[in-house]
Design a protein around this motif. Structure first.
Motif, PDB file in Angstrom:
ATOM      1  N   PHE A   1       7.244 -26.910  17.037  1.00  0.00           N
ATOM      2  CA  PHE A   1       7.873 -26.144  15.954  1.00  0.00           C
ATOM      3  C   PHE A   1       9.359 -25.940  16.248  1.00  0.00           C
ATOM      4  N   HIS A   2       9.672 -25.626  17.490  1.00  0.00           N
ATOM      5  CA  HIS A   2      11.073 -25.431  17.897  1.00  0.00           C
ATOM      6  C   HIS A   2      11.863 -26.721  17.702  1.00  0.00           C
ATOM      7  N   ARG A   3      11.288 -27.847  18.122  1.00  0.00           N
ATOM      8  CA  ARG A   3      11.985 -29.131  17.968  1.00  0.00           C
ATOM      9  C   ARG A   3      12.194 -29.468  16.494  1.00  0.00           C
TER      10      ARG A   3
ATOM     11  N   ALA B   1      17.928 -22.743  11.347  1.00  0.00           N
ATOM     12  CA  ALA B   1      17.968 -23.604  12.534  1.00  0.00           C
ATOM     13  C   ALA B   1      18.932 -23.037  13.573  1.00  0.00           C
ATOM     14  N   THR B   2      20.080 -22.559  13.119  1.00  0.00           N
ATOM     15  CA  THR B   2      21.059 -21.951  14.038  1.00  0.00           C
ATOM     16  C   THR B   2      20.484 -20.671  14.650  1.00  0.00           C
ATOM     17  N   LEU B   3      19.836 -19.870  13.829  1.00  0.00           N
ATOM     18  CA  LEU B   3      19.222 -18.631  14.301  1.00  0.00           C
ATOM     19  C   LEU B   3      18.134 -18.926  15.337  1.00  0.00           C
TER      20      LEU B   3
ATOM     21  N   PHE C   1      16.143 -18.733  20.831  1.00  0.00           N
ATOM     22  CA  PHE C   1      15.529 -19.473  21.944  1.00  0.00           C
ATOM     23  C   PHE C   1      16.504 -20.514  22.466  1.00  0.00           C
ATOM     24  N   PRO C   2      17.474 -20.109  23.292  1.00  0.00           N
ATOM     25  CA  PRO C   2      18.475 -21.062  23.786  1.00  0.00           C
ATOM     26  C   PRO C   2      17.936 -21.879  24.974  1.00  0.00           C
ATOM     27  N   PHE C   3      17.619 -23.121  24.729  1.00  0.00           N
ATOM     28  CA  PHE C   3      17.140 -24.015  25.786  1.00  0.00           C
ATOM     29  C   PHE C   3      18.218 -25.050  26.073  1.00  0.00           C
ATOM     30  N   PRO C   4      18.270 -25.521  27.315  1.00  0.00           N
ATOM     31  CA  PRO C   4      19.257 -26.558  27.640  1.00  0.00           C
ATOM     32  C   PRO C   4      19.024 -27.810  26.784  1.00  0.00           C
ATOM     33  N   SER C   5      20.072 -28.315  26.218  1.00  0.00           N
ATOM     34  CA  SER C   5      20.078 -29.494  25.335  1.00  0.00           C
ATOM     35  C   SER C   5      19.036 -29.379  24.215  1.00  0.00           C
ATOM     36  N   LYS C   6      18.773 -28.154  23.764  1.00  0.00           N
ATOM     37  CA  LYS C   6      17.886 -27.853  22.628  1.00  0.00           C
ATOM     38  C   LYS C   6      16.471 -28.390  22.797  1.00  0.00           C
TER      39      LYS C   6
END
Length: 146
Positions: free
Chosen positions: A63-65, A79-81, A86-91
């Motif tokens: 879902f995040h991807r 999408a920005t929110l 949920f800030p993950f490295p390289s999304k």
């Protein structure tokens, strides 16, 4: 005053309030702290819980991807929110065994919570039983009176 016969004077069996038991049953119950017959149930539940936890995290990762990478242009601000929440490295959403274990513990704790609707259903069922018992008692008294 001493307790009636058949009731243990001390709580050597570990039961409170004391229940009527023979001393032989008391000794046997005190030695069996864990029920070995329930080990398989616990193992099956734990494996199932781990699978549910891992699958839940996998679905959230998908879902995040979808929100942050695949459908980011269509979703716009959402999408920005999502990326800021949920800030993950390289999304890329990543989880490991520690996350699965913690999520499984959370699921187990949440499943033990008592929902208020359960209490309402219980009280309604108890009321119905009491009403039926009163009705049956009145009918019995009416039949005796005849």
């Amino acid at each position: 005053s001493s307790p009636p016969s058949g009731i243990a004077a001390s709580s050597s069996c570990g039961s409170f309030p004391p229940r009527p038991q023979s001393p032989a049953l008391c000794r046997r119950a005190a030695m069996q702290i864990v029920a070995p017959a329930r080990f398989l149930d616990g193992v099956v539940f734990a494996v199932f819980l781990m699978m549910v936890s891992g699958f839940g995290l996998f679905l959230f990762g998908e879902f995040h991807r979808m929100c942050v990478i695949t459908e980011a242009k269509k979703l716009g601000y959402f999408a920005t929110l999502m990326d800021k929440i949920f800030p993950f490295p390289s999304k890329k959403f990543a989880f490991n065994l520690t996350h699965i274990l913690l999520f499984a513990i959370l699921i187990a704790l949440m499943s033990m919570a008592h929902h208020p609707a359960q209490e309402i259903i219980k009280t309604e069922a108890e009321k119905e039983i009491k009403e039926k018992e009163k009705k049956a008692k009145k009918e019995k008294e009416a039949q005796k009176g005849d």
